[in-house]
Design a protein around this motif. Structure first.
Motif: not given
Length: 121
Positions: A15-24, A80-86, A118-120
């Motif tokens: 249910g939590e959120s996470l933001n991952v980034s890709c830098e070139a 990539l902003h990720m919400t409601s993680l399962q 990892i979504v726990s």
């Protein structure tokens, strides 16, 4: 050509959120489509989102409405902003560059080394 580095992975609860980034680094970032893929051990690498050089966005059905892809060309970065993680969102998240937006592995030219999410429960 481009070198890509992902960051922002970690462990979160359901249910939590996470933001991952890709830098070139390197030249030509603003002309590439950038896609996100993920892979769990023993499973096929799957495309989950893509953004064109012009900002058009695409999503795998299972993440549409939960994940948002964006780019900041001034920073040579895609997010990539990720919400409601399962739990089934768990995997190594890779970014990749290609000439066209795509969720297909074969369409990508350059890859990062990935960041683990990892979504726990």
């Amino acid at each position: 050509q481009l070198q890509l580095v992902e960051s922002g992975g970690g462990t979160v609860h359901v249910g939590e959120s996470l933001n991952v980034s890709c830098e070139a680094s390197g030249s030509g970032f603003e002309y590439y489509a950038i896609s996100w893929f993920r892979q769990s051990p023993g499973r096929e690498r799957e495309g989950i989102s893509s953004i064109s050089d012009g900002g058009l966005t695409y999503y795998k059905a299972s993440v549409k409405g939960r994940f948002t892809i964006s780019r900041d060309n001034a920073k040579n970065t895609v997010y990539l902003h990720m919400t409601s993680l399962q739990p089934n969102d768990t995997g190594v998240y890779y970014c990749a560059a290609g000439t066209m937006p795509s969720l297909l592995y074969s369409g990508m030219d350059r890859w990062g080394k990935g960041t683990l999410v990892i979504v726990s429960a």
